[in-house]
Design a protein around this motif. Structure first.
Motif, PDB file in Angstrom:
ATOM      1  N   PRO A  52     -35.337 -60.684  61.971  1.00 43.74           N
ATOM      2  CA  PRO A  52     -36.630 -61.364  61.885  1.00 43.74           C
ATOM      3  C   PRO A  52     -37.648 -60.661  61.002  1.00 43.74           C
ATOM      4  O   PRO A  52     -38.437 -61.315  60.319  1.00 43.74           O
ATOM      5  CB  PRO A  52     -37.089 -61.412  63.349  1.00 43.74           C
ATOM      6  N   ASP A  53     -37.627 -59.315  60.994  1.00 47.85           N
ATOM      7  CA  ASP A  53     -38.658 -58.587  60.270  1.00 47.85           C
ATOM      8  C   ASP A  53     -38.169 -57.860  59.026  1.00 47.85           C
ATOM      9  O   ASP A  53     -38.973 -57.360  58.253  1.00 47.85           O
ATOM     10  CB  ASP A  53     -39.319 -57.557  61.198  1.00 47.85           C
ATOM     11  N   ARG A  54     -36.848 -57.785  58.822  1.00 53.64           N
ATOM     12  CA  ARG A  54     -36.352 -56.995  57.708  1.00 53.64           C
ATOM     13  C   ARG A  54     -34.959 -57.448  57.286  1.00 53.64           C
ATOM     14  O   ARG A  54     -34.259 -58.155  58.022  1.00 53.64           O
ATOM     15  CB  ARG A  54     -36.323 -55.508  58.068  1.00 53.64           C
ATOM     16  N   ILE A  55     -34.584 -56.992  56.093  1.00 60.33           N
ATOM     17  CA  ILE A  55     -33.248 -57.247  55.553  1.00 60.33           C
ATOM     18  C   ILE A  55     -32.609 -55.899  55.245  1.00 60.33           C
ATOM     19  O   ILE A  55     -33.212 -55.050  54.580  1.00 60.33           O
ATOM     20  CB  ILE A  55     -33.305 -58.104  54.276  1.00 60.33           C
ATOM     21  N   ILE A  56     -31.392 -55.699  55.733  1.00 67.60           N
ATOM     22  CA  ILE A  56     -30.622 -54.501  55.418  1.00 67.60           C
ATOM     23  C   ILE A  56     -29.558 -54.907  54.410  1.00 67.60           C
ATOM     24  O   ILE A  56     -28.727 -55.777  54.681  1.00 67.60           O
ATOM     25  CB  ILE A  56     -29.969 -53.905  56.676  1.00 67.60           C
ATOM     26  N   SER A  57     -29.593 -54.280  53.246  1.00 70.03           N
ATOM     27  CA  SER A  57     -28.656 -54.597  52.172  1.00 70.03           C
ATOM     28  C   SER A  57     -27.578 -53.523  52.102  1.00 70.03           C
ATOM     29  O   SER A  57     -27.881 -52.324  52.099  1.00 70.03           O
ATOM     30  CB  SER A  57     -29.407 -54.672  50.845  1.00 70.03           C
ATOM     31  N   VAL A  58     -26.321 -53.956  52.049  1.00 67.61           N
ATOM     32  CA  VAL A  58     -25.187 -53.038  51.970  1.00 67.61           C
ATOM     33  C   VAL A  58     -24.362 -53.385  50.733  1.00 67.61           C
ATOM     34  O   VAL A  58     -23.865 -54.507  50.602  1.00 67.61           O
ATOM     35  CB  VAL A  58     -24.295 -53.131  53.226  1.00 67.61           C
ATOM     36  N   GLU A  59     -24.216 -52.409  49.840  1.00 69.08           N
ATOM     37  CA  GLU A  59     -23.390 -52.573  48.652  1.00 69.08           C
ATOM     38  C   GLU A  59     -22.307 -51.500  48.662  1.00 69.08           C
ATOM     39  O   GLU A  59     -22.483 -50.429  49.258  1.00 69.08           O
ATOM     40  CB  GLU A  59     -24.242 -52.448  47.382  1.00 69.08           C
ATOM     41  N   ALA A  60     -21.197 -51.773  48.001  1.00 67.68           N
ATOM     42  CA  ALA A  60     -20.105 -50.800  47.999  1.00 67.68           C
ATOM     43  C   ALA A  60     -19.346 -50.856  46.687  1.00 67.68           C
ATOM     44  O   ALA A  60     -19.295 -51.891  46.016  1.00 67.68           O
ATOM     45  CB  ALA A  60     -19.156 -51.058  49.164  1.00 67.68           C
ATOM     46  N   GLU A  61     -18.749 -49.727  46.343  1.00 69.58           N
ATOM     47  CA  GLU A  61     -17.802 -49.625  45.236  1.00 69.58           C
ATOM     48  C   GLU A  61     -16.537 -48.969  45.767  1.00 69.58           C
ATOM     49  O   GLU A  61     -16.599 -48.077  46.609  1.00 69.58           O
ATOM     50  CB  GLU A  61     -18.377 -48.786  44.091  1.00 69.58           C
ATOM     51  N   GLY A  62     -15.398 -49.431  45.284  1.00 71.39           N
ATOM     52  CA  GLY A  62     -14.142 -48.870  45.755  1.00 71.39           C
ATOM     53  C   GLY A  62     -13.767 -49.319  47.144  1.00 71.39           C
ATOM     54  O   GLY A  62     -12.893 -48.722  47.778  1.00 71.39           O
ATOM     55  N   ALA A  63     -14.418 -50.381  47.648  1.00 69.43           N
ATOM     56  CA  ALA A  63     -14.108 -50.952  48.957  1.00 69.43           C
ATOM     57  C   ALA A  63     -14.047 -52.466  48.816  1.00 69.43           C
ATOM     58  O   ALA A  63     -14.822 -53.061  48.064  1.00 69.43           O
ATOM     59  CB  ALA A  63     -15.158 -50.567  49.991  1.00 69.43           C
ATOM     60  N   ARG A  64     -13.151 -53.100  49.567  1.00 67.10           N
ATOM     61  CA  ARG A  64     -12.960 -54.545  49.448  1.00 67.10           C
ATOM     62  C   ARG A  64     -13.356 -55.305  50.709  1.00 67.10           C
ATOM     63  O   ARG A  64     -13.749 -56.477  50.627  1.00 67.10           O
ATOM     64  CB  ARG A  64     -11.495 -54.859  49.135  1.00 67.10           C
ATOM     65  N   ASP A  65     -13.245 -54.650  51.864  1.00 65.95           N
ATOM     66  CA  ASP A  65     -13.333 -55.379  53.127  1.00 65.95           C
ATOM     67  C   ASP A  65     -14.606 -55.065  53.890  1.00 65.95           C
ATOM     68  O   ASP A  65     -15.182 -53.981  53.755  1.00 65.95           O
ATOM     69  CB  ASP A  65     -12.128 -55.028  54.017  1.00 65.95           C
ATOM     70  N   VAL A  66     -15.028 -56.018  54.719  1.00 65.54           N
ATOM     71  CA  VAL A  66     -16.155 -55.835  55.630  1.00 65.54           C
ATOM     72  C   VAL A  66     -15.660 -56.108  57.047  1.00 65.54           C
ATOM     73  O   VAL A  66     -15.007 -57.130  57.299  1.00 65.54           O
ATOM     74  CB  VAL A  66     -17.322 -56.781  55.292  1.00 65.54           C
ATOM     75  N   ILE A  67     -15.957 -55.185  57.939  1.00 68.40           N
ATOM     76  CA  ILE A  67     -15.609 -55.349  59.352  1.00 68.40           C
ATOM     77  C   ILE A  67     -16.910 -55.527  60.130  1.00 68.40           C
ATOM     78  O   ILE A  67     -17.846 -54.733  59.971  1.00 68.40           O
ATOM     79  CB  ILE A  67     -14.834 -54.137  59.893  1.00 68.40           C
TER      80      ILE A  67
END
Length: 267
Positions: A191-206
């Motif tokens: 509601p109050d914020r956005i957390i951004s996650v970026e990666a290199e050398g990784a393909r999957d999100v759990i």
């Protein structure tokens, strides 16, 4: 098992040498990013911060037997290599060799000279990089950065960037989104914020949350702790495990930023 505190113009943070685990990252002018259970025990399965899962994830790949979840490297103290100031940010580095985990069940399946290096830079954004090197033998390894995000109320969270509609987590949830990072990063929208996650050398999100019933069976979860966290992890797991040739290495890097819903991303 040393704990280390970081304080600079951009953030405060806390880490521990056990598992080279980041416990806290609080950028200036933003919200604390990471969740840790109130009764967390570093000598048991640790629920919080950013545990490193390697050389296997979960209960391993199909056809590979492992004695317990999430690998070897989180169970021992890493060798702290030092700290470096970087123009308002602070870089810490750890290393670990396979001999340090040779006493643990499952270690015998991996080369004795396997090596790990972990670099974490704490500033207005959080940058981490895990390098796994196999000097003399080819090896297949799973790896993941098992990040526990503080979300206040998981029922009000959405994960964007997994393909299709935003993912809403309202209780128990455990899913691997294979290849989700092939097209970019993911966002956790609160509601109050956005957390951004970026990666290199990784393909999957759990994406994982224990839900109330499962959390009640965990020693370190208390009350509504489960509703205050959401794991959004990056990695290369199961069918996307990394094949490292003899003499080769692989680096997986992740960047986290936080923004208020009315402002641009910090860092």
């Amino acid at each position: 098992m040393a704990k280390r505190s970081i304080s600079n113009a951009s953030c405060t943070a806390t880490v521990m040498d056990r598992g080279a685990t980041i416990l806290s990252w609080h950028p200036e002018g933003a919200h604390e990013a990471l969740f840790v259970t109130r009764d967390a025990n570093p000598d048991a399965e640790f629920h919080g911060g950013i545990p490193i899962c390697a050389p296997w994830f979960g209960m391993g790949r199909e056809g590979v037997e492992v004695p317990h979840k999430h690998g070897l490297v989180r169970w021992v103290d890493w060798d702290f290599q030092g700290v470096k100031d970087l123009n308002g940010a602070t870089e810490l580095t750890w290393t670990l060799d396979q001999e340090s985990v040779a006493h643990l069940p499952g270690a015998e399946a991996y080369p004795r000279d396997l090596r790990y290096r972990y670099e974490a830079t704490f500033g207005a954004r959080l940058d981490v990089a895990l390098t796994i090197e196999s000097p003399t033998e080819p090896v297949v390894v799973d790896s993941a950065l098992h990040t526990y995000f503080l979300v206040n109320n998981v029922r009000q969270s959405e994960v964007h960037g997994l393909g299709g509609a935003p993912l809403e987590v309202r209780g128990a949830h455990d899913a691997i989104h294979f290849g989700a990072l092939d097209d970019g990063g993911v966002d956790i929208r609160l509601p109050d914020r956005i957390i951004s996650v970026e990666a290199e050398g990784a393909r999957d999100v759990i994406v994982w949350n224990p839900g109330q019933e499962y959390a009640e069976g965990l020693d370190d979860f208390a009350g509504e702790d489960w509703a205050r966290m959401l794991c959004v992890e990056v990695g290369n797991v199961q069918r996307h495990a990394i094949e490292i040739p003899a003499g080769g290495s692989h680096t997986m890097a992740m960047t986290i930023r936080i923004a208020s819903r009315s402002h641009s991303l910090i860092g």
